[in-house]
Write an enzyme that holds these catalytic residues in place. Sequence first.
Site, PDB file in Angstrom:
ATOM      1  N   ARG A  19     -49.233 -19.015   4.070  1.00 36.03           N
ATOM      2  CA  ARG A  19     -50.297 -20.014   4.179  1.00 36.03           C
ATOM      3  C   ARG A  19     -50.126 -21.029   3.057  1.00 36.03           C
ATOM      4  NH1 ARG A  19     -55.740 -17.826   3.122  1.00 36.03           N
ATOM      5  NH2 ARG A  19     -55.567 -19.109   1.240  1.00 36.03           N
ATOM      6  N   HIS A  73     -57.473 -21.468   2.831  1.00 37.29           N
ATOM      7  CA  HIS A  73     -57.941 -20.923   4.112  1.00 37.29           C
ATOM      8  C   HIS A  73     -58.640 -22.022   4.913  1.00 37.29           C
ATOM      9  CE1 HIS A  73     -59.643 -18.322   7.118  1.00 37.29           C
ATOM     10  NE2 HIS A  73     -60.824 -18.831   6.859  1.00 37.29           N
ATOM     11  N   TYR A  93     -57.811 -16.687  -6.374  1.00 39.28           N
ATOM     12  CA  TYR A  93     -57.194 -15.410  -5.996  1.00 39.28           C
ATOM     13  C   TYR A  93     -55.684 -15.435  -5.840  1.00 39.28           C
ATOM     14  CZ  TYR A  93     -57.603 -17.614  -1.368  1.00 39.28           C
ATOM     15  OH  TYR A  93     -57.532 -18.488  -0.320  1.00 39.28           O
TER      16      TYR A  93
HETATM   17  C1  LIG Z   1     -64.873 -10.439  13.037  1.00 39.92           C
HETATM   18  C2  LIG Z   1     -64.722 -11.443  11.943  1.00 39.92           C
HETATM   19  N1  LIG Z   1     -64.852 -11.056  10.666  1.00 39.92           N
HETATM   20  C3  LIG Z   1     -64.735 -11.940   9.658  1.00 39.92           C
HETATM   21  C4  LIG Z   1     -64.504 -13.270   9.919  1.00 39.92           C
HETATM   22  C5  LIG Z   1     -64.412 -14.294   8.774  1.00 39.92           C
HETATM   23  N2  LIG Z   1     -63.019 -14.767   8.665  1.00 39.92           N
HETATM   24  C6  LIG Z   1     -62.617 -15.932   9.252  1.00 39.92           C
HETATM   25  S1  LIG Z   1     -60.956 -16.148   9.134  1.00 39.92           S
HETATM   26  C7  LIG Z   1     -60.762 -14.714   8.265  1.00 39.92           C
HETATM   27  C8  LIG Z   1     -59.387 -14.291   7.829  1.00 39.92           C
HETATM   28  C9  LIG Z   1     -58.449 -14.166   8.995  1.00 39.92           C
HETATM   29  O1  LIG Z   1     -57.137 -13.957   8.509  1.00 39.92           O
HETATM   30  P1  LIG Z   1     -55.897 -13.963   9.497  1.00 39.92           P
HETATM   31  O2  LIG Z   1     -56.210 -13.121  10.696  1.00 39.92           O
HETATM   32  O3  LIG Z   1     -54.695 -13.590   8.713  1.00 39.92           O
HETATM   33  O4  LIG Z   1     -55.774 -15.442  10.039  1.00 39.92           O
HETATM   34  P2  LIG Z   1     -55.516 -16.747   9.160  1.00 39.92           P
HETATM   35  O5  LIG Z   1     -56.871 -17.240   8.736  1.00 39.92           O
HETATM   36  O6  LIG Z   1     -54.650 -16.347   7.999  1.00 39.92           O
HETATM   37  O7  LIG Z   1     -54.835 -17.715  10.073  1.00 39.92           O
HETATM   38  C10 LIG Z   1     -61.980 -14.067   8.089  1.00 39.92           C
HETATM   39  C11 LIG Z   1     -62.161 -12.787   7.363  1.00 39.92           C
HETATM   40  C12 LIG Z   1     -64.373 -13.644  11.277  1.00 39.92           C
HETATM   41  N3  LIG Z   1     -64.142 -14.941  11.635  1.00 39.92           N
HETATM   42  N4  LIG Z   1     -64.480 -12.726  12.252  1.00 39.92           N
END
Ligand SMILES: Cc1ncc(C[n+]2csc(CCOP(=O)(O)OP(=O)(O)O)c2C)c(N)n1
Lengths: 382, 382, 326, 326
Positions: B275, B279, B288
């Site tokens: 990434r 985020h 972090y």
């Molecule tokens: C069920 C759920 N829990 C928590 C969140 C909050 N949240 C949004 S994105 C994220 C991280 C997702 O990481 P990843 O699957 O690696 O995708 P990336 O954002 O790195 O593309 C979190 C914890 C959410 N959207 N849905």
Amino acid sequence: MGTPPKLTGAPPSSARGPAAGAPGAELLEGAITVLGLPEPEMVAALSSWPRERALDLFTAIAQLRAFDERAVILQRQGRIGTYPTFYGEEAVQVASVRALQNQDWLFPTYRQTAVATLRGCPPLVPLLMWRGHPGGWHDVMKYRVAPICVPVATNFPHAVGAAWGAKLRHQELVALAYGGDGSTSAGDFHEACNLAAVMGAPVIFLITNNQWAISTPVSRQTKVRRVAEKAAGYGMPGVRVDAFDVFACYQVVQEAAERARRGEGPTLIEAIGYRLGPHGTADEPSLYRDQIADRLWEPMEPVRRTRLALVAAGLASEEELNQILAEAAAELRDIGDAVESCSPASIQEIAGSVHRETPWELLPEGLWEPTWTGCGDAGGAP
Amino acid sequence: MGTPPKLTGAPPSSARGPAAGAPGAELLEGAITVLGLPEPEMVAALSSWPRERALDLFTAIAQLRAFDERAVILQRQGRIGTYPTFYGEEAVQVASVRALQNQDWLFPTYRQTAVATLRGCPPLVPLLMWRGHPGGWHDVMKYRVAPICVPVATNFPHAVGAAWGAKLRHQELVALAYGGDGSTSAGDFHEACNLAAVMGAPVIFLITNNQWAISTPVSRQTKVRRVAEKAAGYGMPGVRVDAFDVFACYQVVQEAAERARRGEGPTLIEAIGYRLGPHGTADEPSLYRDQIADRLWEPMEPVRRTRLALVAAGLASEEELNQILAEAAAELRDIGDAVESCSPASIQEIAGSVHRETPWELLPEGLWEPTWTGCGDAGGAP
Amino acid sequence: MTLELNMVEAITRGLSQLLEEDPAALLLGEDIGANGGVFRATAGLQDRFGPERVIDTPLCEAGFVGAAIGMCLVGLHPVVEIQFDAFVYPAFEQLVSQAGRFRWRTGGAYGLPLVVRLPYGGGTRAPELHSDSPETLFSHVPGLRVVVPSDPRSAGELLLAASRCGDPVIFLEPKRMYRRGRQAVPPTFVEGDLDHAVVVRPGDDLTVIAYGAMLEVAEGAAERLAQEGVSTRVLDLRSIYPLDRESLLQAAEETGRVLVVHEAPRHCGIGAEVAALLQEEVADALLSPTLRVTGMDLPFPLSQNEDDALPSVERVLAAAHAMLEY
Amino acid sequence: MTLELNMVEAITRGLSQLLEEDPAALLLGEDIGANGGVFRATAGLQDRFGPERVIDTPLCEAGFVGAAIGMCLVGLHPVVEIQFDAFVYPAFEQLVSQAGRFRWRTGGAYGLPLVVRLPYGGGTRAPELHSDSPETLFSHVPGLRVVVPSDPRSAGELLLAASRCGDPVIFLEPKRMYRRGRQAVPPTFVEGDLDHAVVVRPGDDLTVIAYGAMLEVAEGAAERLAQEGVSTRVLDLRSIYPLDRESLLQAAEETGRVLVVHEAPRHCGIGAEVAALLQEEVADALLSPTLRVTGMDLPFPLSQNEDDALPSVERVLAAAHAMLEY
Ligand SMILES: Cc1ncc(C[n+]2csc(CCOP(=O)(O)OP(=O)(O)O)c2C)c(N)n1
Ligand SMILES: Cc1ncc(C[n+]2csc(CCOP(=O)(O)OP(=O)(O)O)c2C)c(N)n1
Ligand SMILES: [Mg+2]
Ligand SMILES: [Mg+2]
């Protein structure tokens, strides 16, 4: 309905494996086994077991069998409600309890409703539960056995939390969660396995692959019929063992527990078996599976198989083993009366058991404290 | 915040891989790559690509980049709300759309909010969504792109159902679901993968392992940092590919789609990336992670990396590629005005969009039908 | 020619009619194929329509409810069976965060023709978590329709309507009524009316509102009240969300007293909504407060005590008398 | 000496006090460690208490809420953070089928000292599913306590009480209030009172009941009503389940008019329960119907329209006037 049609005619001479052509027998290939070894090797392997331990394991199997057969009778008599028999799974259940220590936590499902009795809980308690009596809960803290878990797979995260939490508190403790082949399809199984592996939780996932989830065959449950192969995706070891073999299961659980105590994290154990009975007393297997073919698994039935082995290994005589079985059955012969004679609880008592301080909402008519009396020891603790 | 600190001084000469010492670079080992090959082999490999296709891929990357940079600017200007940049993930996203056919379904998350634009959806539409305008939904049926999915992993079962359903209806169609490394920890990922494998659903799980889930590193997300290794537990192939390589990703998605069309079921693709940005615009990575170390991944940034490769392979000149980039950016220069000039919807219109026939409960004051006007084509369909 | 069917037979018939008339309809669930479902609601359907239209799923409620959402996108009309009430909770997120929001997410353009069948409620002497009444939860969640039949005919008719209404429907089947007596039904069902409650018994002094298995209790109480000379209207709600506002207000205006009966917990239940609505809209017409006879705010008791928690004719009578004497 | 803290700072302080005073307390959640949580509610706590007491979890709400239940069995007192309101739904089954039933399953012997922190509600211009108000759902589910603070002080005090009350608590934090101004709080919090609503403004003509972020709206309306000469009591509910029955009845008896404000959808919301309860118990004391000013029965709108859906001072005033003129 509680137990399947017995084999007619003479029982198969050998108990090394299921009879030829048994459905899903190939799953046993490569599984750790003692009783599945050729007789000389099996006898040699058993010779290393102390007689006391061997008899203890057989006795526990006899007790579970007595419980299960009694429960099925009580259900037929209408003295308890629908009941999920564990006929055929006594060996793996006994091994899982005996291979652990008393401080270790167990997380049973509806399929292991008598495991707490192997830790001293009166058999009356689980029978009361199946009768639908609110006193039918064992003392979870006293036995370190969680409440019976009905929603499939939801007990896995609990076991992870108990094990992980103990690790955080530097308590020397292992947790073991039970599940079936069907439970591996559920999200909670996955989240629990992943979390346990990441945190290095000292937990054991003991999956009894009895090849059926009610009417759903394991081939339709997962494309990887060997459940243990799922372990690699979590970075934990997966072990395959003969579920009808109390000695093999004991070894495998013991090794997993040692790994956990050494700080090496979780293990996924696949105990390969076959559901010899119906899913439960309300189930009608003839609707979805070939009852004749199923009988080909009967030679594996743990009481008979273990007895044959102990006798062959000279660890015990047929007579004393039959004696143990008779005593176990006698223990429970009159328990139906105890079950029935347990005075029912009032709804006020039940309402008083939901919160620490009972909210007025629970019972507008007024509140009482719970006082389970004469019903095993459920809820008896402070 | 939208894009990370750029490398200072001269850009690294090569774009084969991240700079030495880049965190998690070892995950790329063994991943399928074209742009990661030594230059002669890379050039040889690219020579088999028709110039039109190569330019089309670069153009699409340029369009996604233009969208992302514009969105970040609009967020800074307060013209849209918080926005999850996909800076650095353009290559894998472009490949996933272009390697499939228009009848194939896409199931994007908050991280792929512009993929519908690669199928003709006006960029205005996703921008309106980020502005919080109810007209900001693309026509899912017209583009065969599902609504943006916010709850992590919940889109996986949808893709399985679309693919499986199409198979049941004998429609020749593949579905692709996007997810991240974090999404693989969720139960819905597991249930979807297992269900797809059992049913032989023609679905592709495209997991972009950018090694972070907000602040959580993949090492804490799963003990098996190589997400593709999870595929075996479901009985489906797992493929690892360089996420910054549009050509490699194109090949891998195309092969997975062919497998699916041949009736060979699902594939799990792990696109290994990093990434490069935060985020989202509300995120503060300095809390972090080591921003300096992160920059070591900058050489992989797809626009620059793809351009270097196309020029090296003689498929295009630096000038024409810069021209493409400039045009893509120009396209969106004034879109902020369009976004702002879109007349807001009334709550009555919104209330009218929840059920086929709007219940009185939704708006005691009275009911209106939705009439999105002048806002892209969202909801425009009958 | 008509048939005499109990509720579960009527549901089987409704499902087979759906599969006959709508080539896009299909059934999904655990053990619904050869086993015919644990309640036999799909008995024989896989034999008739094949394993591609009556599909046994792995044990993954979120997975197959989510998959059913995806199936809607390719033109299918899935009817999902959840094995028992409480096992819908693993699919809660798919229903709340996804199914109920799909049409809204598409600006009103596309709805999901999804039905989730949910055998629910107590009174069957079942183990823990096999007797829940979760209708309130789904009625509070935007974008879903919540429907509860009360007899064989309404089960068949409302099931057809649910699959064709264009919105996702949580279809709660009062399992206690599955085999509670037969009713004459036509050889083919007509689509039921999802929008209107039904007066199953006319009356002027008091209205008892109920749905599902509680209809029986309401009618039993009405019968007893009749012997006391109290003319009691019984209203079968049928749609828990949306509510039939007109019928509710009319009942209050015409009978002056409204009593609501449901098995679900009392706190924030349907009874609360009806009581709140009536005092907001027709307070002057009310001759007494709107009383609620409901389940209790506790986990549904195990079989020995379930009758203590279920609304009974006696409890309804007590409330009715209080209202009449108010 | 007192401190001036906003709500999120007060929560951070409450959590650190919990970790200091209770060696068995620990925090679990996504991104709560180095990142300090997406709202910074745990900022600095991992540095102070270490990664074994402030723990970043993988992305698995059911998994870590379930694990927290297991942790309770070995004597820990977990406080779980759910990142945003709607992401509690994947853990719904663990909360409903497990957490809320544990004490009941042990005959009243053992409760779970579990707190689930849930930043909730609208008004923050967030994306879809980041503005839900799910309190009604949990209040309808047996065995859970549902608590909502309204200001920095109540946040800190109720958080301590929640972790020590011996029952699982869904602790809803009105995220819109996180940085909405500071309040003087003592250096260490005392345990709050989970059982009683608080009169935050006295009044005799009308009572406005609210909780969480809606307190601000209620007080704004009371202020305006005061200018009109209407003396308005404002009651901060704080506990959504159980309800403080005495305070509710007292408000009705002393002011004759009760108005309920909440963000959650209207159908079967807390407003419905309060209205139903009052007409059941103190109908004679009521000078007007109990009106509800609530969120709408639709998915919480995206940012451009969220103000249309949120109760406002104007909407409360309109309802109040209707009640006063009734
Ligand atoms: C069920 C759920 N829990 C928590 C969140 C909050 N949240 C949004 S994105 C994220 C991280 C997702 O990481 P990843 O699957 O690696 O995708 P990336 O954002 O790195 O593309 C979190 C914890 C959410 N959207 N849905
Ligand atoms: C979440 C959930 N869904 C459905 C059920 C109904 N059910 C009870 S047991 C069972 C089959 C479980 O099979 P398996 O995991 O193999 O265990 P076994 O019964 O064979 O021991 C099902 C579907 C349930 N208890 N929980
Ligand atoms: Mg099984
Ligand atoms: Mg990621």
